[in-house]
Each structure stands twice: as structure tokens, then as C-alpha cells.
Design a protein around this motif. Structure first.
Motif, PDB file in Angstrom:
ATOM      1  N   PRO A 162      38.377  22.105  56.136  1.00  0.00           N
ATOM      2  CA  PRO A 162      37.874  23.487  56.157  1.00  0.00           C
ATOM      3  C   PRO A 162      39.015  24.500  56.168  1.00  0.00           C
ATOM      4  CG  PRO A 162      37.702  22.511  58.336  1.00  0.00           C
ATOM      5  CD  PRO A 162      38.303  21.455  57.451  1.00  0.00           C
ATOM      6  N   VAL A 163      38.821  25.571  55.435  1.00  0.00           N
ATOM      7  CA  VAL A 163      39.783  26.675  55.463  1.00  0.00           C
ATOM      8  C   VAL A 163      39.012  27.909  55.916  1.00  0.00           C
ATOM      9  CG1 VAL A 163      41.377  28.063  54.096  1.00  0.00           C
ATOM     10  CG2 VAL A 163      41.025  25.661  53.530  1.00  0.00           C
ATOM     11  N   ILE A 164      39.426  28.451  57.058  1.00  0.00           N
ATOM     12  CA  ILE A 164      38.669  29.577  57.613  1.00  0.00           C
ATOM     13  C   ILE A 164      39.400  30.884  57.323  1.00  0.00           C
ATOM     14  CG2 ILE A 164      37.678  30.567  59.721  1.00  0.00           C
ATOM     15  CD1 ILE A 164      37.750  27.646  60.833  1.00  0.00           C
ATOM     16  N   THR A 165      38.695  31.818  56.700  1.00  0.00           N
ATOM     17  CA  THR A 165      39.280  33.129  56.445  1.00  0.00           C
ATOM     18  C   THR A 165      38.375  34.195  57.056  1.00  0.00           C
ATOM     19  OG1 THR A 165      38.162  33.015  54.309  1.00  0.00           O
ATOM     20  CG2 THR A 165      40.538  32.696  54.285  1.00  0.00           C
ATOM     21  N   THR A 166      38.965  35.331  57.352  1.00  0.00           N
ATOM     22  CA  THR A 166      38.164  36.423  57.905  1.00  0.00           C
ATOM     23  C   THR A 166      38.023  37.493  56.833  1.00  0.00           C
ATOM     24  OG1 THR A 166      39.265  35.947  59.971  1.00  0.00           O
ATOM     25  CG2 THR A 166      37.909  37.920  59.914  1.00  0.00           C
ATOM     26  N   VAL A 167      36.786  37.837  56.534  1.00  0.00           N
ATOM     27  CA  VAL A 167      36.582  38.898  55.540  1.00  0.00           C
ATOM     28  C   VAL A 167      35.917  40.097  56.204  1.00  0.00           C
ATOM     29  CG1 VAL A 167      36.416  37.424  53.507  1.00  0.00           C
ATOM     30  CG2 VAL A 167      34.366  37.894  54.830  1.00  0.00           C
ATOM     31  N   LYS A 168      36.184  41.272  55.639  1.00  0.00           N
ATOM     32  CA  LYS A 168      35.581  42.495  56.183  1.00  0.00           C
ATOM     33  C   LYS A 168      34.407  42.893  55.306  1.00  0.00           C
ATOM     34  CE  LYS A 168      38.338  45.428  59.061  1.00  0.00           C
ATOM     35  NZ  LYS A 168      39.427  46.296  59.193  1.00  0.00           N
ATOM     36  N   ASP A 169      33.238  43.085  55.923  1.00  0.00           N
ATOM     37  CA  ASP A 169      32.083  43.558  55.160  1.00  0.00           C
ATOM     38  C   ASP A 169      32.259  45.030  54.847  1.00  0.00           C
ATOM     39  OD1 ASP A 169      30.820  41.209  54.963  1.00  0.00           O
ATOM     40  OD2 ASP A 169      29.561  41.471  56.733  1.00  0.00           O
ATOM     41  N   SER A 170      31.403  45.566  53.953  1.00  0.00           N
ATOM     42  CA  SER A 170      31.543  46.963  53.549  1.00  0.00           C
ATOM     43  C   SER A 170      31.389  47.912  54.737  1.00  0.00           C
ATOM     44  CB  SER A 170      30.510  47.301  52.476  1.00  0.00           C
ATOM     45  OG  SER A 170      29.244  46.849  52.888  1.00  0.00           O
ATOM     46  N   ASP A 171      30.635  47.495  55.764  1.00  0.00           N
ATOM     47  CA  ASP A 171      30.464  48.376  56.923  1.00  0.00           C
ATOM     48  C   ASP A 171      31.562  48.174  57.976  1.00  0.00           C
ATOM     49  OD1 ASP A 171      29.719  45.930  57.788  1.00  0.00           O
ATOM     50  OD2 ASP A 171      27.750  46.508  58.563  1.00  0.00           O
ATOM     51  N   GLY A 172      32.579  47.384  57.644  1.00  0.00           N
ATOM     52  CA  GLY A 172      33.720  47.273  58.544  1.00  0.00           C
ATOM     53  C   GLY A 172      33.693  46.098  59.517  1.00  0.00           C
ATOM     54  N   THR A 173      32.520  45.421  59.612  1.00  0.00           N
ATOM     55  CA  THR A 173      32.459  44.289  60.554  1.00  0.00           C
ATOM     56  C   THR A 173      33.181  43.083  59.965  1.00  0.00           C
ATOM     57  OG1 THR A 173      30.308  43.777  59.632  1.00  0.00           O
ATOM     58  CG2 THR A 173      30.308  44.879  61.766  1.00  0.00           C
ATOM     59  N   GLU A 174      33.826  42.340  60.840  1.00  0.00           N
ATOM     60  CA  GLU A 174      34.577  41.170  60.380  1.00  0.00           C
ATOM     61  C   GLU A 174      33.707  39.932  60.471  1.00  0.00           C
ATOM     62  OE1 GLU A 174      38.256  40.847  62.434  1.00  0.00           O
ATOM     63  OE2 GLU A 174      39.197  42.357  61.158  1.00  0.00           O
ATOM     64  N   ARG A 175      33.922  39.042  59.522  1.00  0.00           N
ATOM     65  CA  ARG A 175      33.065  37.859  59.441  1.00  0.00           C
ATOM     66  C   ARG A 175      33.954  36.671  59.079  1.00  0.00           C
ATOM     67  NH1 ARG A 175      29.772  36.518  54.997  1.00  0.00           N
ATOM     68  NH2 ARG A 175      30.632  38.285  53.896  1.00  0.00           N
ATOM     69  N   LYS A 176      33.678  35.536  59.706  1.00  0.00           N
ATOM     70  CA  LYS A 176      34.466  34.345  59.373  1.00  0.00           C
ATOM     71  C   LYS A 176      33.783  33.581  58.245  1.00  0.00           C
ATOM     72  CE  LYS A 176      37.331  33.074  63.206  1.00  0.00           C
ATOM     73  NZ  LYS A 176      37.319  34.282  63.988  1.00  0.00           N
ATOM     74  N   VAL A 177      34.560  33.194  57.250  1.00  0.00           N
ATOM     75  CA  VAL A 177      33.996  32.438  56.144  1.00  0.00           C
ATOM     76  C   VAL A 177      34.708  31.075  56.086  1.00  0.00           C
ATOM     77  CG1 VAL A 177      33.629  32.353  53.645  1.00  0.00           C
ATOM     78  CG2 VAL A 177      33.547  34.525  54.847  1.00  0.00           C
ATOM     79  N   VAL A 178      33.922  30.013  56.058  1.00  0.00           N
ATOM     80  CA  VAL A 178      34.517  28.686  55.982  1.00  0.00           C
ATOM     81  C   VAL A 178      34.385  28.177  54.554  1.00  0.00           C
ATOM     82  CG1 VAL A 178      34.527  26.362  56.956  1.00  0.00           C
ATOM     83  CG2 VAL A 178      33.681  28.275  58.318  1.00  0.00           C
ATOM     84  N   GLU A 179      35.499  27.810  53.983  1.00  0.00           N
ATOM     85  CA  GLU A 179      35.455  27.206  52.654  1.00  0.00           C
ATOM     86  C   GLU A 179      36.094  25.839  52.727  1.00  0.00           C
ATOM     87  OE1 GLU A 179      37.010  29.709  49.620  1.00  0.00           O
ATOM     88  OE2 GLU A 179      35.619  31.309  50.149  1.00  0.00           O
TER      89      GLU A 179
END
Ligand code: HEC
Length: 245
Positions: A162-179
Motif C-alpha cells: 500500500p502507498v498512502i497519500t494525503t489529498v486535499k478536497d476542494s473544500d480544504g479537508t484532507e483525506r488519506k488515499v490508499v493505492e
């Protein structure tokens, strides 16, 4: 009053489908139920890699051979590892008590799994195992977290991490995405592996409703007949009314 519920429903429906998939994006399986060779390859994978733990207790070897264009001797020789006769159901030799001891649960019968889970879920599930040392099996799964099933196709796919990255949604909240990233390649290239899983899912979809192909073919014939009949009926109506006018 009723109209007020409509927007609510429209908002809820996508949310519900997402919840069913555990919030994980599902890849499209794009199976081709008319492709007999794909179904044959899928059947081979299924009996080789799945039938040792899972049964397909609603399916007979004989029927599978007949529908998929495989002769009985070939079915008996290449697709039956439990012995017995081709008229038998695709059951499994594993004792349920042993299964609970080994995996913590009994592997479910897969006869109609394509109908309950859907083909896209299966396609994504079988490509989403990744290494996880905290698990007894050494693997985990993105669409089925903490699954009891080992990564039985690792030889073909290789190992993913797994590679975990943090992305920012358009409203500014951060979200972890696992690829998932391929760490050690397997016998097949990623493209070949996707195709193999597509074949396997195609076969599971056939198994979930073996009559689907015939049903669709019959449906087309019935509609063709009705269209021809419509023309005949129209001509007859014209003929009858000619005398009345
Ligand atoms: C070594 C035994 C074993 C083998 C081989 C195996 N599975 Fe499993 N499988 C399991 C177990 C155990 C579970 C139950 C997992 C749980 O509930 O945590 C499971 C669960 C599943 C599920 C999820 C069922 C659900 O709850 O919806 C699917 C789908 C599945 N297996 C498909 C397959 C396919 C396809 C193959 C062949 C490529 C396969 N399995 C091979 C042991 C196995």
C-alpha cells in the motif's frame, strides 16, 4: 409533501452504493459473457485456485462442460481434482471445522457470489490484496478489510504494497488515499493478470446464472417474432377494414 423526499432520495442513493463498496472505488470488470474462450479460461482458474476452499454447490461439472463447450473427458481430466463423476456437484473436500481452525471462518459457497457482490466488486477484490504483516495470512484487502482469505493468486499477480497519500478536497479537508503498488512481480504482467481476473469473474457471473445466455437469446427471438407479427397484424387490419369502408 411527497416531492420533498425526492431530493433526499437522490442524495441518498449514491451514498448507499458507496457504503456498499466500503467507500472504495470499484474498477469496471467489463466481462464478455458471450466469449466462450474467456469462460473456459475462467473455469480453469476457478477449479485450480478456488475450489480447494470454496464450493460451488449449485453447479454440476457436466452442465458447466456442456455450456462452455468442453467435452466430458476433458472436464474429467483437466477440471476435476476431487475425483468422482462429471454428473456431480462442484463441492469441496475441506471439512468446515478445519476451515474455521485455519481461516477463522468457513469460506462461503461461491455459486451465486456474482449476484450478491456484483462483478465489479469481485474484479476489484481479486486485484486488491496487499502485504500486511499484522495479519495471520500476511495480507489484507482494500475492498474487504481484514479478510480471512489468503492471497491465493499471488503467484500470478506478485505482491502489492500500500502507498498512502494525503489529498486535499476542494473544500480544504484532507483525506488519506490508499493505492496499491506492485512490489514484486508475479508470473503475469499487470495487464495479463487483469485479463485473467476478468476471465475468472466472467466464469463466476456465468455460474451465478447459467441460463442467462439462453434467456437473453430467447428474449431477442421473442422480440423479433413480435416485430414480424406486428407487420402481419397491421397488414391484416388494413385488409379487413378495406371492405368495411
Ligand atoms: C485457502 C483457502 C481459500 C482459497 C483457495 C480461496 N479462498 Fe476465497 N475465501 C476464503 C475465506 C476463508 C474467505 C472468508 C473471508 C472472511 O469472511 O473473512 C473467503 C472469501 C472469499 C470471498 C468473499 C465472500 C464474501 O463474503 O462475499 C470471495 C468473493 C472469494 N473468497 C473468492 C475466491 C476466489 C475467486 C478464489 C479463487 C481465485 C478463492 N476465493 C480462493 C478462503 C479461500
Amino acid at each position: 409533501m411527497k416531492k420533498r423526499f425526492l431530493p433526499l432520495l437522490l442524495v441518498l442513493v449514491p451514498a448507499l452504493t458507496l457504503a456498499a463498496a466500503g467507500g472504495v472505488h470499484l474498477d469496471k470488470a467489463n466481462i464478455d459473457p458471450d466469449n466462450q474462450q474467456s469462460l473456459q479460461r475462467g473455469a480453469r482458474l476457478f477449479v485450480n485456485y478456488c475450489l480447494s476452499c470454496h464450493a460451488a454447490g449449485l453447479m454440476r461439472y457436466e452442465r458447466m462442460g456442456h455450456d462452455l463447450g468442453i467435452t466430458e473427458p476433458v472436464v474429467a481430466e483437466n477440471l476435476m481434482f476431487t475425483g468422482g463423476r462429471v454428473g456431480e456437484l462442484m463441492t469441496v473436500a475441506t471439512d468446515p471445522d478445519d476451515a474455521v481452525e485455519w481461516f477463522g471462518t468457513v469460506p462461503p459457497d461461491l455459486s451465486v457470489i456474482a449476484r450478491s457482490r456484483g462483478v465489479d466488486w469481485l474484479y476489484t477484490y481479486l486485484r486488491s490484496f496487499y502485504k500486511d504483516d499484522s495479519r495471520v495470512t500476511g495480507v489484507n484487502n482494500l475492498v474487504f478489510p481484514d479478510v480471512g482469505m489468503p492471497d491465493v493468486l499471488w503467484e500470478l499477480q506478485g505482491w502489492q504494497k500500500p502507498v498512502i497519500t494525503t489529498v486535499k478536497d476542494s473544500d480544504g479537508t484532507e483525506r488519506k488515499v490508499v493505492e496499491l503498488e506492485l512490489e514484486e512481480p508475479g508470473l503475469l504482467s499487470p495487464k495479463e493478470y487483469d485479463r485473467a481476473v476478468r476471465d475468472l469473474v466472467n466464469f463466476m457471473d456465468y455460474m451465478a446464472e447459467p441460463g442467462k445466455h439462453d434467456r437473453r437469446a430467447l428474449g431477442v427471438k421473442v422480440i423479433m417474432f413480435l416485430l414480424v407479427f406486428l407487420v402481419v397484424a397491421y397488414l391484416m387490419k388494413k385488409e379487413f377494414w378495406k371492405d368495411v369502408h
